[in-house]
Motif scaffolding. Structure first.
Motif, PDB file in Angstrom:
ATOM      1  N   ALA A   1      39.050  21.676  12.693  1.00 30.42           N
ATOM      2  CA  ALA A   1      39.791  20.838  11.474  1.00 30.42           C
ATOM      3  C   ALA A   1      41.423  21.163  11.480  1.00 30.42           C
ATOM      4  N   ALA A   2      41.856  22.048  12.585  1.00 25.70           N
ATOM      5  CA  ALA A   2      42.983  23.081  13.336  1.00 25.70           C
ATOM      6  C   ALA A   2      43.637  21.962  14.238  1.00 25.70           C
ATOM      7  N   GLY A   3      42.804  21.409  15.128  1.00 23.14           N
ATOM      8  CA  GLY A   3      42.666  20.020  15.703  1.00 23.14           C
ATOM      9  C   GLY A   3      43.145  18.872  15.738  1.00 23.14           C
ATOM     10  N   LEU A   4      42.500  18.537  14.254  1.00 20.49           N
ATOM     11  CA  LEU A   4      43.125  17.085  13.801  1.00 20.49           C
ATOM     12  C   LEU A   4      43.934  17.041  13.118  1.00 20.49           C
ATOM     13  N   ALA A   5      44.295  18.141  12.640  1.00 22.20           N
ATOM     14  CA  ALA A   5      45.533  19.201  11.722  1.00 22.20           C
ATOM     15  C   ALA A   5      47.237  19.059  12.914  1.00 22.20           C
ATOM     16  N   ASN A   6      46.485  19.209  13.756  1.00 22.79           N
ATOM     17  CA  ASN A   6      47.893  19.875  15.162  1.00 22.79           C
ATOM     18  C   ASN A   6      48.340  18.575  15.815  1.00 22.79           C
ATOM     19  N   LEU A   7      47.362  17.701  15.111  1.00 21.68           N
ATOM     20  CA  LEU A   7      47.488  16.002  16.405  1.00 21.68           C
ATOM     21  C   LEU A   7      48.184  15.755  15.469  1.00 21.68           C
ATOM     22  N   ASN A   8      47.395  15.070  14.191  1.00 24.98           N
ATOM     23  CA  ASN A   8      48.032  14.862  12.955  1.00 24.98           C
ATOM     24  C   ASN A   8      50.204  14.843  13.483  1.00 24.98           C
ATOM     25  N   TYR A   9      50.375  16.385  12.913  1.00 22.91           N
ATOM     26  CA  TYR A   9      51.609  16.659  12.986  1.00 22.91           C
ATOM     27  C   TYR A   9      52.364  16.452  14.291  1.00 22.91           C
ATOM     28  N   LEU A  10      52.252  16.871  15.445  1.00 20.97           N
ATOM     29  CA  LEU A  10      52.350  16.396  16.867  1.00 20.97           C
ATOM     30  C   LEU A  10      52.990  14.375  17.023  1.00 20.97           C
ATOM     31  N   LEU A  11      51.911  13.664  16.384  1.00 19.04           N
ATOM     32  CA  LEU A  11      52.219  12.379  16.243  1.00 19.04           C
ATOM     33  C   LEU A  11      53.255  11.873  15.214  1.00 19.04           C
ATOM     34  N   GLU A  12      52.700  12.821  14.427  1.00 19.49           N
ATOM     35  CA  GLU A  12      53.995  12.194  13.124  1.00 19.49           C
ATOM     36  C   GLU A  12      55.333  12.478  13.531  1.00 19.49           C
ATOM     37  N   HIS A  13      55.429  13.425  13.758  1.00 22.94           N
ATOM     38  CA  HIS A  13      57.034  13.882  14.120  1.00 22.94           C
ATOM     39  C   HIS A  13      56.986  14.098  15.932  1.00 22.94           C
ATOM     40  N   ASP A  14      56.885  13.271  16.355  1.00 21.41           N
ATOM     41  CA  ASP A  14      57.075  13.092  17.561  1.00 21.41           C
ATOM     42  C   ASP A  14      57.567  13.777  18.093  1.00 21.41           C
ATOM     43  N   LEU A  15      57.112  14.433  18.771  1.00 17.86           N
ATOM     44  CA  LEU A  15      56.782  15.521  19.322  1.00 17.86           C
ATOM     45  C   LEU A  15      57.010  15.913  20.933  1.00 17.86           C
ATOM     46  N   GLN A  16      56.473  14.764  21.233  1.00 14.32           N
ATOM     47  CA  GLN A  16      56.385  13.287  22.323  1.00 14.32           C
ATOM     48  C   GLN A  16      58.519  13.381  23.306  1.00 14.32           C
ATOM     49  N   GLY A  17      58.255  13.144  21.799  1.00 11.24           N
ATOM     50  CA  GLY A  17      60.345  12.279  21.756  1.00 11.24           C
ATOM     51  C   GLY A  17      60.775  13.556  22.350  1.00 11.24           C
ATOM     52  N   ASN A  18      60.642  14.328  20.787  1.00 11.24           N
ATOM     53  CA  ASN A  18      61.592  15.833  20.933  1.00 11.24           C
ATOM     54  C   ASN A  18      61.413  16.652  22.059  1.00 11.24           C
ATOM     55  N   ALA A  19      60.253  16.477  23.086  1.00 10.72           N
ATOM     56  CA  ALA A  19      59.655  16.782  24.126  1.00 10.72           C
ATOM     57  C   ALA A  19      61.078  17.148  25.096  1.00 10.72           C
ATOM     58  N   ARG A  20      61.216  15.696  25.160  1.00  7.06           N
ATOM     59  CA  ARG A  20      62.067  14.399  26.097  1.00  7.06           C
ATOM     60  C   ARG A  20      63.166  14.951  25.574  1.00  7.06           C
ATOM     61  N   ARG A  21      64.091  14.324  24.606  1.00 10.69           N
ATOM     62  CA  ARG A  21      65.076  14.645  25.014  1.00 10.69           C
ATOM     63  C   ARG A  21      65.482  16.144  24.942  1.00 10.69           C
ATOM     64  N   VAL A  22      64.866  17.302  24.130  1.00 14.87           N
ATOM     65  CA  VAL A  22      65.304  18.992  24.294  1.00 14.87           C
ATOM     66  C   VAL A  22      65.222  19.000  25.734  1.00 14.87           C
ATOM     67  N   GLY A  23      63.567  19.153  25.832  1.00 12.68           N
ATOM     68  CA  GLY A  23      63.642  19.537  27.399  1.00 12.68           C
ATOM     69  C   GLY A  23      64.760  18.867  28.341  1.00 12.68           C
TER      70      GLY A  23
END
Length: 428
Positions: A309-331
């Protein structure tokens, strides 16, 4: 109270269970990118429980999912149908890029790599494994046996024959002076030569970016070139994505995608960030590999409902908020800021990495000689300034590791960089 807890810790836990800092911290709570210790001091967290708090501390979407699932059922084992486990497996299989993928959940990255080794050796009927120098794959007996970093390998005994391949550390070793193209060619020839002197191995296991090794990496395309050689001989490729997965490198969702010219790996392992602190690991493999075991097996705690349940909620948040893109920009901003600082600090040999996975290698000025004492001093100085970072490296642990939650914002990146700058200047 902290000294009392430290005494109790030392009285009942192993001597080899490492603690950071001369005065170890007890962290009591966190929110967003910050944590607090038992004395009420607040810290900006640039290590996330070793890259495990991937999105944020106390992320409401995850805590809500955990609370609601705990109110229904926490655990049943894999002997019963488990809806959250099936749903998360479906998502991960689709995201993995591996055709006809099957997913098996474990409780840690160590256990995931252990399972991958079991699958590869059973499928190939070989107990020979290729691993990278300076690598780290976990704490179990088999994982320690393939770890190419002596600081994390307490025994040479192993159920496997391990052969170590060159290429995971771009700026050290006999090929460091070559161009990227020539470096890859030299490493491929080294691999071909090695294979000419051994029985057919089961697999090559490799971290796309070496985590404990100090966030070192080869040029993009090295593992694609290796894959061509391996494929000629039927040798499998295991991508250890325990630290690199879920978009942390910014440019790619999986680290292997920087080497994806010849398609996805045969087996991929994951863990750490997907649970945002809950204990989740796993293996993804093509069905014929995953299904090659000819005996029964289960997992008592792998895939339990509350972690899924935690993994599903976390993955959804990651994808919906484009945290990969944030990692690219802020990183990208953070690494350039740190490189500008490092250019003025003789003890910094290199600032490397991508996304929010950044390594700062400390050496004795003007040399390539590791300086673990100075690296430890920077770690302490950063803590005094209100910043938590990690350390690692294959040369006497002289690299600092910077890996904040992927939701880090620009202001926090600037704050952390300023603290790190002061810490680095303090060693001069």
């Amino acid at each position: 109270m902290t000294n009392d807890l430290l005494g109790r810790h030392r009285a009942v836990l192993p001597d080899w269970l490492a603690l950071y800092y001369e005065e170890p911290l007890e962290l009591t709570h966190g929110e967003g990118r910050h944590v607090w210790d038992a004395q009420g001091n607040r810290y900006l967290d640039f290590f996330g429980g070793i890259l495990t708090t991937m999105t944020a501390h106390a992320l409401p979407e995850v805590t809500k999912a955990v609370s609601e699932q705990a109110g229904r059922i926490i655990h049943s084992s894999t002997l019963y149908l488990n809806r959250p486990m099936v749903e998360l497996a479906e998502r991960i299989a689709q995201l993995s890029g591996i055709p006809d993928a099957r997913v098996f959940f474990t409780t840690s990255g160590t256990e995931a790599n252990d399972t991958a080794l079991l699958l590869a050796t059973a499928y190939r009927r070989s107990n020979t494994i290729l691993a990278m120098r300076n690598s780290y794959h976990g704490r179990s007996f088999s994982a320690v046996g393939i770890t190419g970093n002596s600081g994390w390998s307490p025994t040479s005994l192993s159920p496997l024959q391990t052969l170590y391949v060159h290429g995971g550390v771009r700026t050290r070793g006999p090929f460091a002076s070559l161009s990227d193209e020539a470096y890859i060619a030299a490493c491929v020839e080294d691999l071909r030569d090695l294979l000419g002197h051994t029985r057919a191995p089961a697999a090559l296991i490799a971290e796309p970016v070496q985590g404990v090794g100090g966030f070192t990496a080869p040029p993009d395309g090295l593992y694609a070139a290796f894959r061509e050689v391996l494929h000629e001989r039927g040798i499998l490729w295991i991508a250890d994505e325990v630290q690199t997965g879920w978009g942390r490198t910014g440019e790619h969702f999986w680290g292997w995608q920087a080497h994806g010219r010849n398609g996805p790996p045969d087996i991929m392992t994951f863990a750490k960030g997907i649970g945002n602190g809950m204990s989740i690991g796993g293996v993804v493999a093509r069905s014929e590999i995953m299904n090659c075991l000819d005996s029964n097996s289960i997992s008592t705690f792998g895939g339990t409902q509350i972690t899924m349940a935690a993994g599903l909620a976390n993955l959804n948040y990651l994808l919906e908020h484009d945290l990969q893109g944030n990692a690219r920009r802020v990183g990208g901003l953070l690494i350039e800021r740190l490189r500008a600082v490092a250019a003025q600090i003789p003890a910094v040999r290199e600032v490397r990495g991508r996304g929010l996975m950044i390594g700062i290698e400390i050496t004795k000025p003007g040399t390539d000689e590791a300086d673990p004492q100075t690296a430890a001093a920077v770690l302490e100085a950063a803590r005094q300034g209100g910043l938590l970072i990690g350390k690692g490296g294959g040369h006497n642990t002289s690299s600092l590791r910077v890996a904040p939650p992927l939701s880090l914002n620009v202001a926090e990146a600037e704050e952390g960089a300023a603290i790190l700058e002061n810490a680095l200047r303090s060693i001069q």
